[in-house]
Structures are given as C-alpha cells and as structure tokens.
Write a protein that holds these residues in place. Structure first.
Motif, PDB file in Angstrom:
ATOM      1  N   LYS A 164       0.602  -1.364  -0.032  1.00 49.74           N
ATOM      2  CA  LYS A 164       0.127  -0.092  -0.045  1.00 49.74           C
ATOM      3  C   LYS A 164       0.779   1.224  -0.182  1.00 49.74           C
ATOM      4  O   LYS A 164       0.768   2.169  -0.724  1.00 49.74           O
ATOM      5  CB  LYS A 164      -1.075  -0.127   1.299  1.00 49.74           C
ATOM      6  CG  LYS A 164      -1.975   0.975   1.235  1.00 49.74           C
ATOM      7  CD  LYS A 164      -2.653   0.997   2.360  1.00 49.74           C
ATOM      8  CE  LYS A 164      -3.597   2.132   2.543  1.00 49.74           C
ATOM      9  NZ  LYS A 164      -4.487   2.250   3.739  1.00 49.74           N
ATOM     10  N   LYS A 165       1.969   1.295   0.737  1.00 48.96           N
ATOM     11  CA  LYS A 165       2.747   2.407   1.048  1.00 48.96           C
ATOM     12  C   LYS A 165       3.547   2.661  -0.350  1.00 48.96           C
ATOM     13  O   LYS A 165       3.889   3.660  -0.900  1.00 48.96           O
ATOM     14  CB  LYS A 165       3.597   2.355   2.181  1.00 48.96           C
ATOM     15  CG  LYS A 165       3.051   2.419   3.664  1.00 48.96           C
ATOM     16  CD  LYS A 165       3.961   2.183   4.602  1.00 48.96           C
ATOM     17  CE  LYS A 165       3.061   2.392   5.990  1.00 48.96           C
ATOM     18  NZ  LYS A 165       3.906   1.943   7.002  1.00 48.96           N
ATOM     19  N   LEU A 166       3.919   1.439  -1.058  1.00 49.95           N
ATOM     20  CA  LEU A 166       5.053   1.606  -2.020  1.00 49.95           C
ATOM     21  C   LEU A 166       4.011   2.123  -3.360  1.00 49.95           C
ATOM     22  O   LEU A 166       4.329   2.844  -4.131  1.00 49.95           O
ATOM     23  CB  LEU A 166       5.568   0.468  -2.396  1.00 49.95           C
ATOM     24  CG  LEU A 166       6.678   0.125  -1.357  1.00 49.95           C
ATOM     25  CD1 LEU A 166       7.189  -1.640  -1.468  1.00 49.95           C
ATOM     26  CD2 LEU A 166       7.950   0.924  -1.245  1.00 49.95           C
ATOM     27  N   THR A 167       2.890   1.419  -3.402  1.00 52.79           N
ATOM     28  CA  THR A 167       2.225   1.819  -4.685  1.00 52.79           C
ATOM     29  C   THR A 167       1.588   3.441  -4.530  1.00 52.79           C
ATOM     30  O   THR A 167       1.189   3.794  -5.572  1.00 52.79           O
ATOM     31  CB  THR A 167       0.784   0.860  -4.892  1.00 52.79           C
ATOM     32  OG1 THR A 167       0.196   0.478  -3.742  1.00 52.79           O
ATOM     33  CG2 THR A 167       1.605  -0.618  -5.168  1.00 52.79           C
ATOM     34  N   ALA A 168       1.290   3.817  -3.430  1.00 54.01           N
ATOM     35  CA  ALA A 168       0.637   5.156  -3.125  1.00 54.01           C
ATOM     36  C   ALA A 168       1.989   6.017  -3.416  1.00 54.01           C
ATOM     37  O   ALA A 168       1.363   7.327  -3.223  1.00 54.01           O
ATOM     38  CB  ALA A 168       0.111   5.040  -1.727  1.00 54.01           C
ATOM     39  N   GLY A 169       3.110   5.754  -3.512  1.00 53.90           N
ATOM     40  CA  GLY A 169       4.124   6.547  -3.678  1.00 53.90           C
ATOM     41  C   GLY A 169       4.468   7.225  -2.495  1.00 53.90           C
ATOM     42  O   GLY A 169       5.254   8.280  -2.390  1.00 53.90           O
ATOM     43  N   GLU A 170       4.140   6.611  -1.175  1.00 58.68           N
ATOM     44  CA  GLU A 170       4.427   7.293   0.210  1.00 58.68           C
ATOM     45  C   GLU A 170       5.911   7.064   0.283  1.00 58.68           C
ATOM     46  O   GLU A 170       6.687   7.869   1.122  1.00 58.68           O
ATOM     47  CB  GLU A 170       3.696   6.592   1.178  1.00 58.68           C
ATOM     48  CG  GLU A 170       2.164   6.656   1.032  1.00 58.68           C
ATOM     49  CD  GLU A 170       1.594   6.417   2.215  1.00 58.68           C
ATOM     50  OE1 GLU A 170       2.238   5.972   3.575  1.00 58.68           O
ATOM     51  OE2 GLU A 170       0.295   5.845   1.971  1.00 58.68           O
ATOM     52  N   VAL A 171       6.716   5.959  -0.374  1.00 54.72           N
ATOM     53  CA  VAL A 171       8.076   5.946  -0.067  1.00 54.72           C
ATOM     54  C   VAL A 171       8.615   5.507  -1.506  1.00 54.72           C
ATOM     55  O   VAL A 171       8.150   4.771  -2.473  1.00 54.72           O
ATOM     56  CB  VAL A 171       8.119   4.377   0.569  1.00 54.72           C
ATOM     57  CG1 VAL A 171       9.587   4.010   0.748  1.00 54.72           C
ATOM     58  CG2 VAL A 171       7.498   4.569   1.811  1.00 54.72           C
ATOM     59  N   ALA A 172       9.778   6.341  -1.663  1.00 53.43           N
ATOM     60  CA  ALA A 172      10.535   6.021  -2.922  1.00 53.43           C
ATOM     61  C   ALA A 172      11.953   5.449  -2.408  1.00 53.43           C
ATOM     62  O   ALA A 172      12.743   6.016  -1.826  1.00 53.43           O
ATOM     63  CB  ALA A 172      10.932   7.242  -3.517  1.00 53.43           C
ATOM     64  N   LEU A 173      11.860   4.073  -2.850  1.00 54.13           N
ATOM     65  CA  LEU A 173      13.150   3.218  -2.127  1.00 54.13           C
ATOM     66  C   LEU A 173      14.184   3.628  -3.342  1.00 54.13           C
ATOM     67  O   LEU A 173      14.048   3.741  -4.672  1.00 54.13           O
ATOM     68  CB  LEU A 173      12.838   1.840  -2.482  1.00 54.13           C
ATOM     69  CG  LEU A 173      11.849   1.310  -1.508  1.00 54.13           C
ATOM     70  CD1 LEU A 173      11.489  -0.061  -1.627  1.00 54.13           C
ATOM     71  CD2 LEU A 173      12.288   1.650   0.224  1.00 54.13           C
ATOM     72  N   ARG A 174      15.391   3.943  -2.935  1.00 56.07           N
ATOM     73  CA  ARG A 174      16.587   4.047  -3.456  1.00 56.07           C
ATOM     74  C   ARG A 174      17.159   2.733  -4.050  1.00 56.07           C
ATOM     75  O   ARG A 174      16.832   1.688  -3.575  1.00 56.07           O
ATOM     76  CB  ARG A 174      17.756   4.662  -2.806  1.00 56.07           C
ATOM     77  CG  ARG A 174      17.497   6.052  -2.443  1.00 56.07           C
ATOM     78  CD  ARG A 174      18.492   6.413  -1.434  1.00 56.07           C
ATOM     79  NE  ARG A 174      18.024   6.254  -0.217  1.00 56.07           N
ATOM     80  CZ  ARG A 174      17.774   6.984   0.747  1.00 56.07           C
ATOM     81  NH1 ARG A 174      18.023   8.372   0.485  1.00 56.07           N
ATOM     82  NH2 ARG A 174      17.312   7.079   1.879  1.00 56.07           N
ATOM     83  N   TYR A 175      18.113   2.632  -5.128  1.00 55.61           N
ATOM     84  CA  TYR A 175      18.714   1.301  -5.315  1.00 55.61           C
ATOM     85  C   TYR A 175      19.847   1.491  -6.175  1.00 55.61           C
ATOM     86  O   TYR A 175      20.278   2.810  -6.277  1.00 55.61           O
ATOM     87  CB  TYR A 175      17.618   0.709  -6.502  1.00 55.61           C
ATOM     88  CG  TYR A 175      17.462   1.464  -7.771  1.00 55.61           C
ATOM     89  CD1 TYR A 175      18.148   1.487  -8.863  1.00 55.61           C
ATOM     90  CD2 TYR A 175      16.055   2.347  -7.685  1.00 55.61           C
ATOM     91  CE1 TYR A 175      18.007   2.157 -10.051  1.00 55.61           C
ATOM     92  CE2 TYR A 175      15.876   3.231  -8.795  1.00 55.61           C
ATOM     93  CZ  TYR A 175      16.716   2.878 -10.153  1.00 55.61           C
ATOM     94  OH  TYR A 175      16.394   3.598 -11.101  1.00 55.61           O
ATOM     95  N   LEU A 176      20.580   0.570  -6.275  1.00 53.78           N
ATOM     96  CA  LEU A 176      21.966   0.638  -7.099  1.00 53.78           C
ATOM     97  C   LEU A 176      21.839   1.389  -8.143  1.00 53.78           C
ATOM     98  O   LEU A 176      20.927   1.096  -8.924  1.00 53.78           O
ATOM     99  CB  LEU A 176      22.688  -0.499  -6.914  1.00 53.78           C
ATOM    100  CG  LEU A 176      22.916  -1.376  -5.852  1.00 53.78           C
ATOM    101  CD1 LEU A 176      23.594  -2.783  -5.982  1.00 53.78           C
ATOM    102  CD2 LEU A 176      23.886  -0.619  -4.886  1.00 53.78           C
TER     103      LEU A 176
END
Length: 178
Positions: A164-176
């Motif tokens: 829910k948090k990821l699809t709602a854009g509440e969190v933008a995870l960083r990646y390599l």
C-alpha cells in the motif's frame, strides 16, 4: 548490477546466528552487511558503513524508535550510540548520560571479530545469544539511529502495508545505480 550471489542451503534451519556463522569463510577479510530477508528498508548504506568505520565496534545495528520497543525487547543506547542494554542483557547497571530505547530493524554491519562470540554446531540467534553475550562482556556494540522507511514483511498484514505504501508513492526506495 555486477553482483555475485552464493546460496547457502540449510537442510536444518540454523536461525540467524547459525546462518551467519556458516558464511564465515566469505567474510574473514572485513566488515560485512547482514539484513533480514523479511524487511524493506530505505537506508543509505554509505552512512551506516561510515558510522561503523568511525567507531570500530564488533557490530553496528540499525535501530529505530518504536512505541512497541519493549514488546520486541528494547535496546538501550547512550547518546554516542553505544548499546548498554540488549534485550535483557546489560553491560552495566546504568549507561552514561541519557539512554534511548530502540528496536532492531534486522539490518546490521558486522566485523569478523563477532565470530569469536559464536559456538559452532547448533542453531542459535544473533540477537538472543550472540549480541547479549557481546554486551555482557562489555565489548563495543553500537546502534545506528534510523528514522526513514522500514517495514516488517513477516506477516501477510506487513506485506499488505508495504504494498500500500509503495504503490501510493509514500516511499521512494533508492536502488543501486540511482
């Protein structure tokens, strides 16, 4: 991404400590990062590595404030991050200065010196067995305070909350590579 991945098979589950100990041949040269497979965390690893390098402890655990910390087993740190109480183990009766109660996120950077606190031949927990021993023996163990995104995925409810948090854009995870 230029990664080499090796799998460790466990016909009999070794728990967190036994699994890390089994990987000992890969990590004799220097500190290494361990992360539980059932969490998502958006942590800038370079900050953790630098914090660990400045202090030189046996391990640095990523900790977070949580109102349920006592229920999980609180970890108490002094202002400089040194852990004085890990679950029920205490290094001393009191820590110098103000202490903060925290919860372990499942992410840590470990020095190979930690292997000397482990016993071969059985399954054991890093938290309940190894880190409590480190604290009782008053060896340096530090907590790195983290206030960013962290989500436990150990239950269906935890997975749903993360989705829910990821699809709602509440969190933008960083990646390599970013």
């Amino acid at each position: 991404l230029g990664l080499q991945i090796e799998y460790s098979r466990e016909p009999v589950l070794l728990d967190t400590g036994g699994a890390v100990l089994k990987a000992k041949p890969f990590f004799a040269e220097g500190p290494f990062i361990v992360i539980n497979s059932d969490v998502i965390v958006d942590l800038p690893l370079a900050e953790l590595v630098a914090f660990h390098a400045r202090r030189g402890p046996i391990a640095t655990l990523v900790l977070r404030p949580d109102p349920k910390a006592e229920g999980y087993g609180a970890i108490e740190c002094a202002e400089d991050g040194r852990i004085y109480r890990f679950l029920d183990a205490r290094a001393t009766d009191t820590a110098p200065g103000v202490t903060r109660k925290r919860m372990f996120t499942g992410l840590q950077i470990v020095d190979p010196a930690l292997f000397s606190f482990m016993e071969e031949g059985e399954a054991f927990s890093l938290t309940r067995t190894t880190y409590t021993r480190v604290v009782r023996e008053r060896r340096p163990l530090y907590g790195f305070d983290y206030f960013g995104f962290w989500q436990d995925l150990g239950t269906p409810a935890g997975i749903a909350a993360a989705e829910k948090k990821l699809t709602a854009g509440e969190v933008a995870l960083r990646y390599l590579g970013s």
